[in-house]
Motif scaffolding. Structure first.
Motif, PDB file in Angstrom:
ATOM      1  N   LEU A  26       0.830  -1.198   0.000  1.00  0.00           N
ATOM      2  CA  LEU A  26       0.000   0.000   0.000  1.00  0.00           C
ATOM      3  C   LEU A  26       0.867   1.252   0.000  1.00  0.00           C
ATOM      4  O   LEU A  26       1.917   1.286   0.656  1.00  0.00           O
ATOM      5  CB  LEU A  26      -0.902   0.024   1.239  1.00  0.00           C
ATOM      6  N   PRO A  27       0.464   2.298  -0.726  1.00  0.00           N
ATOM      7  CA  PRO A  27       1.204   3.560  -0.693  1.00  0.00           C
ATOM      8  C   PRO A  27       1.252   4.127   0.728  1.00  0.00           C
ATOM      9  O   PRO A  27       0.261   4.081   1.456  1.00  0.00           O
ATOM     10  CB  PRO A  27       0.405   4.469  -1.630  1.00  0.00           C
ATOM     11  N   ALA A  28       2.380   4.666   1.102  1.00  0.00           N
ATOM     12  CA  ALA A  28       2.521   5.247   2.443  1.00  0.00           C
ATOM     13  C   ALA A  28       1.483   6.338   2.673  1.00  0.00           C
ATOM     14  O   ALA A  28       0.914   6.457   3.762  1.00  0.00           O
ATOM     15  CB  ALA A  28       3.935   5.796   2.621  1.00  0.00           C
ATOM     16  N   GLU A  29       1.217   7.136   1.646  1.00  0.00           N
ATOM     17  CA  GLU A  29       0.252   8.229   1.805  1.00  0.00           C
ATOM     18  C   GLU A  29      -1.156   7.696   2.044  1.00  0.00           C
ATOM     19  O   GLU A  29      -1.925   8.273   2.821  1.00  0.00           O
ATOM     20  CB  GLU A  29       0.272   9.137   0.577  1.00  0.00           C
ATOM     21  N   LEU A  30      -1.501   6.597   1.387  1.00  0.00           N
ATOM     22  CA  LEU A  30      -2.808   5.990   1.625  1.00  0.00           C
ATOM     23  C   LEU A  30      -2.925   5.518   3.076  1.00  0.00           C
ATOM     24  O   LEU A  30      -3.931   5.751   3.746  1.00  0.00           O
ATOM     25  CB  LEU A  30      -3.013   4.810   0.673  1.00  0.00           C
ATOM     26  N   LEU A  31      -1.880   4.866   3.572  1.00  0.00           N
ATOM     27  CA  LEU A  31      -1.904   4.394   4.961  1.00  0.00           C
ATOM     28  C   LEU A  31      -2.036   5.551   5.947  1.00  0.00           C
ATOM     29  O   LEU A  31      -2.725   5.437   6.957  1.00  0.00           O
ATOM     30  CB  LEU A  31      -0.642   3.578   5.260  1.00  0.00           C
ATOM     31  N   LEU A  32      -1.379   6.664   5.659  1.00  0.00           N
ATOM     32  CA  LEU A  32      -1.512   7.833   6.532  1.00  0.00           C
ATOM     33  C   LEU A  32      -2.965   8.292   6.626  1.00  0.00           C
ATOM     34  O   LEU A  32      -3.420   8.737   7.675  1.00  0.00           O
ATOM     35  CB  LEU A  32      -0.661   8.990   6.014  1.00  0.00           C
ATOM     36  N   ARG A  33      -3.676   8.168   5.535  1.00  0.00           N
ATOM     37  CA  ARG A  33      -5.049   8.665   5.511  1.00  0.00           C
ATOM     38  C   ARG A  33      -6.022   7.748   6.238  1.00  0.00           C
ATOM     39  O   ARG A  33      -7.017   8.218   6.801  1.00  0.00           O
ATOM     40  CB  ARG A  33      -5.517   8.849   4.064  1.00  0.00           C
ATOM     41  N   TRP A 118     -13.496  -2.316   5.638  1.00  0.00           N
ATOM     42  CA  TRP A 118     -12.591  -2.977   4.715  1.00  0.00           C
ATOM     43  C   TRP A 118     -13.091  -4.403   4.481  1.00  0.00           C
ATOM     44  O   TRP A 118     -13.652  -5.036   5.379  1.00  0.00           O
ATOM     45  CB  TRP A 118     -11.184  -3.042   5.280  1.00  0.00           C
ATOM     46  N   SER A 119     -12.858  -4.920   3.289  1.00  0.00           N
ATOM     47  CA  SER A 119     -13.294  -6.282   2.980  1.00  0.00           C
ATOM     48  C   SER A 119     -12.306  -6.954   2.040  1.00  0.00           C
ATOM     49  O   SER A 119     -11.511  -6.297   1.372  1.00  0.00           O
ATOM     50  CB  SER A 119     -14.689  -6.271   2.345  1.00  0.00           C
ATOM     51  N   VAL A 120     -12.360  -8.272   2.020  1.00  0.00           N
ATOM     52  CA  VAL A 120     -11.508  -9.070   1.130  1.00  0.00           C
ATOM     53  C   VAL A 120     -12.399 -10.024   0.359  1.00  0.00           C
ATOM     54  O   VAL A 120     -13.238 -10.718   0.936  1.00  0.00           O
ATOM     55  CB  VAL A 120     -10.442  -9.860   1.917  1.00  0.00           C
ATOM     56  N   GLN A 121     -12.234 -10.038  -0.945  1.00  0.00           N
ATOM     57  CA  GLN A 121     -12.985 -10.935  -1.813  1.00  0.00           C
ATOM     58  C   GLN A 121     -12.017 -11.823  -2.590  1.00  0.00           C
ATOM     59  O   GLN A 121     -10.895 -11.422  -2.894  1.00  0.00           O
ATOM     60  CB  GLN A 121     -13.847 -10.139  -2.809  1.00  0.00           C
ATOM     61  N   CYS A 127      -7.335 -15.412  -6.666  1.00  0.00           N
ATOM     62  CA  CYS A 127      -6.566 -14.369  -5.986  1.00  0.00           C
ATOM     63  C   CYS A 127      -7.488 -13.565  -5.061  1.00  0.00           C
ATOM     64  O   CYS A 127      -8.702 -13.510  -5.271  1.00  0.00           O
ATOM     65  CB  CYS A 127      -5.931 -13.428  -7.013  1.00  0.00           C
ATOM     66  N   HIS A 128      -6.892 -12.940  -4.054  1.00  0.00           N
ATOM     67  CA  HIS A 128      -7.654 -12.135  -3.118  1.00  0.00           C
ATOM     68  C   HIS A 128      -7.512 -10.655  -3.451  1.00  0.00           C
ATOM     69  O   HIS A 128      -6.456 -10.209  -3.888  1.00  0.00           O
ATOM     70  CB  HIS A 128      -7.191 -12.387  -1.679  1.00  0.00           C
ATOM     71  N   LYS A 129      -8.586  -9.921  -3.236  1.00  0.00           N
ATOM     72  CA  LYS A 129      -8.598  -8.480  -3.466  1.00  0.00           C
ATOM     73  C   LYS A 129      -9.033  -7.776  -2.183  1.00  0.00           C
ATOM     74  O   LYS A 129     -10.095  -8.074  -1.623  1.00  0.00           O
ATOM     75  CB  LYS A 129      -9.564  -8.120  -4.600  1.00  0.00           C
ATOM     76  N   LEU A 130      -8.197  -6.862  -1.707  1.00  0.00           N
ATOM     77  CA  LEU A 130      -8.509  -6.065  -0.527  1.00  0.00           C
ATOM     78  C   LEU A 130      -9.130  -4.749  -0.975  1.00  0.00           C
ATOM     79  O   LEU A 130      -8.555  -4.051  -1.811  1.00  0.00           O
ATOM     80  CB  LEU A 130      -7.234  -5.805   0.280  1.00  0.00           C
ATOM     81  N   THR A 131     -10.284  -4.416  -0.425  1.00  0.00           N
ATOM     82  CA  THR A 131     -10.969  -3.175  -0.777  1.00  0.00           C
ATOM     83  C   THR A 131     -11.060  -2.249   0.434  1.00  0.00           C
ATOM     84  O   THR A 131     -11.518  -2.654   1.502  1.00  0.00           O
ATOM     85  CB  THR A 131     -12.385  -3.448  -1.311  1.00  0.00           C
ATOM     86  N   ILE A 132     -10.604  -1.007   0.238  1.00  0.00           N
ATOM     87  CA  ILE A 132     -10.703   0.043   1.250  1.00  0.00           C
ATOM     88  C   ILE A 132     -11.715   1.055   0.723  1.00  0.00           C
ATOM     89  O   ILE A 132     -11.406   1.823  -0.193  1.00  0.00           O
ATOM     90  CB  ILE A 132      -9.340   0.704   1.484  1.00  0.00           C
ATOM     91  N   PRO A 133     -12.935   1.079   1.254  1.00  0.00           N
ATOM     92  CA  PRO A 133     -14.005   1.888   0.655  1.00  0.00           C
ATOM     93  C   PRO A 133     -13.819   3.390   0.767  1.00  0.00           C
ATOM     94  O   PRO A 133     -14.249   4.139  -0.106  1.00  0.00           O
ATOM     95  CB  PRO A 133     -15.256   1.442   1.430  1.00  0.00           C
ATOM     96  N   SER A 134     -13.217   3.855   1.870  1.00  0.00           N
ATOM     97  CA  SER A 134     -13.141   5.301   2.088  1.00  0.00           C
ATOM     98  C   SER A 134     -11.920   5.617   2.937  1.00  0.00           C
ATOM     99  O   SER A 134     -11.210   4.722   3.393  1.00  0.00           O
ATOM    100  CB  SER A 134     -14.405   5.801   2.798  1.00  0.00           C
ATOM    101  N   GLU A 135     -11.691   6.916   3.179  1.00  0.00           N
ATOM    102  CA  GLU A 135     -10.555   7.309   4.000  1.00  0.00           C
ATOM    103  C   GLU A 135     -10.917   7.417   5.483  1.00  0.00           C
ATOM    104  O   GLU A 135     -10.185   8.026   6.265  1.00  0.00           O
ATOM    105  CB  GLU A 135      -9.958   8.621   3.506  1.00  0.00           C
ATOM    106  N   ALA A 136     -12.020   6.786   5.878  1.00  0.00           N
ATOM    107  CA  ALA A 136     -12.341   6.706   7.305  1.00  0.00           C
ATOM    108  C   ALA A 136     -11.204   5.987   8.033  1.00  0.00           C
ATOM    109  O   ALA A 136     -10.675   4.990   7.542  1.00  0.00           O
ATOM    110  CB  ALA A 136     -13.655   5.947   7.505  1.00  0.00           C
ATOM    111  N   LYS A 137     -10.827   6.511   9.173  1.00  0.00           N
ATOM    112  CA  LYS A 137      -9.677   5.955   9.906  1.00  0.00           C
ATOM    113  C   LYS A 137     -10.111   4.722  10.690  1.00  0.00           C
ATOM    114  O   LYS A 137     -10.349   4.771  11.901  1.00  0.00           O
ATOM    115  CB  LYS A 137      -9.070   7.018  10.816  1.00  0.00           C
ATOM    116  N   LEU A 138     -10.182   3.608   9.976  1.00  0.00           N
ATOM    117  CA  LEU A 138     -10.652   2.360  10.565  1.00  0.00           C
ATOM    118  C   LEU A 138      -9.554   1.303  10.661  1.00  0.00           C
ATOM    119  O   LEU A 138      -9.846   0.149  10.955  1.00  0.00           O
ATOM    120  CB  LEU A 138     -11.819   1.799   9.745  1.00  0.00           C
TER     121      LEU A 138
END
Length: 409
Positions: A26-33, A118-121, A127-138
């Motif tokens: 994951l991009p560092a900036e995404l993780l910060l958010r 967050w969810s994984v499908q 293969c697995h796909k991780l989805t982050i729906p929004s920038e909510a700090k969860l």
């Protein structure tokens, strides 16, 4: 970096004794958010340039953060080790976000809002796909918060050019987040009294039961369910850390398993709708006992009074007898591929208990026969049929509603 939500990326599933987690880049900036800890978080500045840090740890560790940021700015910066996060952890309640959204939907508070969890499908190619729906700090940072939040002090070019390895636990309760952190960061003698009260970093033998916070009691109960010879979940609750030979033998006998997180959350919801709030109230002032919760916010959890009064034996007996009934009705004769054995199936079964617990407690009937009579109309549901094959994300709710419709609640 222009980050557009939802973000979906490939992930590798890793199965271990505690349960499963997912490794992603994951991009560092995404993780910060999207990340925060109980002590620190980062926010994008109003002008859209740079980040600001908030939290009690900022002043204490400011020098260290600046030193790491200086390293990030170097052209040869590298962070090959993983940032460990627990996704869907709601810092306000102590529950995972999926739990809160399910409750809100049931109470008509959420409407048609899109889930922020967050969810994984799994895709057709396996293969697995991780989805982050929004920038909510969860995403709660379990390990690596200094590395991560140092990026808020780094040059924008360095920040936007760095990706980080991230190990993502989905719906991991706070009690187990603390366990993982302690295991990684402590040089103390490992916990090896597996069949005693030293559970997941909570040495409850040193504390009277009246002082046990909601998560501590739930972890204790989950541990009992994993080892009790009378429990349908004996050997089926995956536990960390190192297990002794007795636990290894118990686990080897199980044909299906769930994570400790599933059991802990399922139990905890019976007597607390906000375990973090309750723990904070119990740690304030001089009392530290459960009766301080009598003066706290109202809580409609079905066994709330039993918890506050220290009626732990009744709570555990109800859970144990209900699971025996569930074993007879759902698990004993289910097909091997049934979704009733999976995480979403067991979560749905705990959801049903939460709906039945209040009446059972008031009627003073918590026998396995009482629960089995109620659940029996759902015995003919085939949870391995095609309608359940795509069960994920909303699968838990789908299974729960199928049971509710069958038993008439």
């Amino acid at each position: 970096m222009d980050i557009q939500f939802p973000v979906t990326i490939p992930a590798l599933r890793v199965d271990q004794r505690l349960g499963s987690f997912y490794v992603a880049v994951l991009p560092a900036e995404l993780l910060l958010r999207v990340c925060a800890s109980d002590r620190m978080s980062a926010s994008l500045n109003a002008d859209g340039v740079g980040y600001s840090l908030e939290g009690t740890q900022r002043v204490i560790q400011d020098k260290r953060l600046s030193e790491i940021a200086a390293y990030i700015n170097r052209v040869d910066a590298a962070f090959p080790n993983s940032i460990i996060v627990a996704a869907n952890y709601d810092r306000e309640t102590g529950f995972d976000q999926t739990e809160n959204e399910d409750i809100a939907a049931e109470e008509g508070e959420q409407g048609n809002a899109v889930s922020s969890a967050w969810s994984v499908q799994m895709s057709d190619d396996g293969c697995h796909k991780l989805t982050i729906p929004s920038e909510a700090k969860l995403a709660a940072v379990i390990d690596g918060q200094h590395r991560l939040f140092s990026f808020a002090k780094a040059n924008p070019e360095a920040l936007q050019s760095m990706n980080l390895i991230c190990s993502v636990f989905i719906d991991l309760p706070k009690a187990l987040q603390a366990q993982i952190f302690a295991t990684i960061n402590s040089t103390q003698k490992r916990v090896d009294r597996s069949l005693t009260f030293e559970l997941f970093g909570y040495n409850v033998s040193d504390e009277q039961e009246e002082y046990w916070t909601p998560d501590k009691l739930a972890v204790f109960f989950a541990r009992k369910l994993a080892t009790d010879t009378d429990s349908p979940l004996r050997g089926r609750i995956m536990v960390a850390p190192k297990r002794d030979s007795k636990l290894e033998k118990i686990a080897a006998e199980a044909t299906w398993r769930i994570s400790t997180a599933v059991a802990v959350d399922g139990i905890m919801r019976l007597y607390s709708s906000n375990p973090k709030r309750d723990a904070n109230l119990m740690r304030e002032g001089d009392a530290h006992t459960r009766d301080v919760l009598l003066e706290g916010p109202k809580d409609k959890s079905p066994l709330r009074s039993a918890y506050i009064e220290g009626n732990d034996a009744v709570i555990f007996k109800m859970v144990l007898n209900y699971l025996k009934a569930a074993d007879n009705v759902f698990w004993e004769n289910a097909n091997e591929g049934s979704y009733i054995f999976r995480t979403i199936g067991v979560q749905a079964i705990f959801d049903i208990l939460r709906k039945l617990a209040s009446d059972a407690f008031e009627e003073r009937n918590i026998s396995s026969g009482y629960f089995e009579k109620i659940l029996t109309p759902a015995k003919e549901i085939d949870f391995s049929s095609t309608e359940f094959q795509n069960a994920s994300g909303s699968g838990r709710t789908f299974i729960r509603k199928a049971i509710e419709n069958a038993i008439g609640i």
